[in-house]
Scaffold this active site. Sequence first.
Site, PDB file in Angstrom:
ATOM      1  N   GLY A  22       0.817  -1.280  -0.153  1.00 36.41           N
ATOM      2  CA  GLY A  22       0.110  -0.200   0.081  1.00 36.41           C
ATOM      3  C   GLY A  22       0.984   1.212   0.133  1.00 36.41           C
ATOM      4  O   GLY A  22       0.484   2.393  -0.280  1.00 36.41           O
ATOM      5  N   CYS A 110      10.505 -10.388  11.246  1.00 36.83           N
ATOM      6  CA  CYS A 110       9.460 -10.630  10.264  1.00 36.83           C
ATOM      7  C   CYS A 110      10.005 -10.871   8.922  1.00 36.83           C
ATOM      8  O   CYS A 110       9.427 -11.467   8.143  1.00 36.83           O
ATOM      9  CB  CYS A 110       8.572  -9.155  10.310  1.00 36.83           C
ATOM     10  SG  CYS A 110       7.325  -9.357   9.040  1.00 36.83           S
ATOM     11  N   CYS A 206       3.716  -2.062  13.052  1.00 38.69           N
ATOM     12  CA  CYS A 206       2.353  -1.988  12.923  1.00 38.69           C
ATOM     13  C   CYS A 206       1.719  -2.322  13.911  1.00 38.69           C
ATOM     14  O   CYS A 206       0.592  -1.688  14.224  1.00 38.69           O
ATOM     15  CB  CYS A 206       2.160  -2.909  11.538  1.00 38.69           C
ATOM     16  SG  CYS A 206       0.269  -3.012  11.140  1.00 38.69           S
TER      17      CYS A 206
END
Length: 376
Positions: A22, A110, A206
């Site tokens: 995004g 991650c 996040c």
Amino acid sequence: MTVMGSDPSTGSHKRVIVGLSGGVDSAVAAHRLLEQGHEVEALFMKNWEEDDRAGYCAAAQDLADARTVAERLGIRLHTVNFATEYWDRVFAEFLSEYRAMRTPNPDVLCNREIKFAAFLDHALGLGADAIATGHYARVTHDDRGSHLALCQDGEKDQTYFLHLLDQAQLARSLFPLHDLTKIEVRTIARAIGLANAEKKDSTGICFIGERRFRDFLAQYLPREPGPIETLEGVILGEHQGLAYYTIGQRQGLGVGGVTSGREAPWYVAAKDAERNRLILVQDSHHPRLMSRGLSGLPPHWIAGRAPDLPLRCQARLRHRQPLQACEVLNADDLGCQVRFLEPQRAVTPGQSIVFYRDGVCLGGAVIDQGWSASGQ
């Protein structure tokens, strides 16, 4: 990790699936791949089941932005939920490290476990030859294998966060932004009419979003207040729990206006877990904040094998830190020891030291503890 499909380092045109977040970086990465003639599709990953009522994570907006980008570029967008994998492979270790009074870096995990493992496996299952992301890094290939190298934009270089990748992951990964600066990326995005050309870069983690970090962590780790003291044992205040603080921290200590004979900011120098004390010092380069070397956990070497030791190279102790000269004295399955040419500030247990030589990222290790430059 499953590896299948043709080798992406050979042939000019490949089927590539881009991790579309995004944001503007991954969007321009997808555009560049299309320009190069690849068959491109995109994948949006949801990695955290946020509390939608609180509005802390922008996953819904990010997905909408990713769809807009995919439509603009004319590529198919897949979606997948990796929240379970993220919890099991990343967040569980994140909490474990904080319970042990260390400061982990979840972005490093991650990348290894989600963006270049779960995502890679999923993409290969969809028939991709390779995956691509908007990371600022460079990957090269030769008869010795795949190599992770610094990118063009030194301010944005993200190899620090990618140092746990292995040969199988790098062999299937493309970084289309390796030769661009962030300014050039936004210029391209505006030129091709991307709606997210001016979208702000995401910062932080996040799953924490706009909340205060301490408030988020308190949902999982109980508050265990204790004294804040000077090296001499003078009590300055009360901390909320040692897990909520990190070495070198200045903000959020709750001792504003407290002096110890002189006006100067306070910094976290140590955590005394046995007595539940947080130790502060004044002066950002106080001897107790400086380390002449460190001990680390067993290192990961991107080449799949350890280099000849001792190794003179350079290292980073945090993202965007200028490369520092060092020597890896030894490294094995029990850990590693590193000596710095110049003492380093705020060597933080749980963070990573990442090694470089001639512009190539060699790998890195989790920091166990620093060696005090003061000898204390």
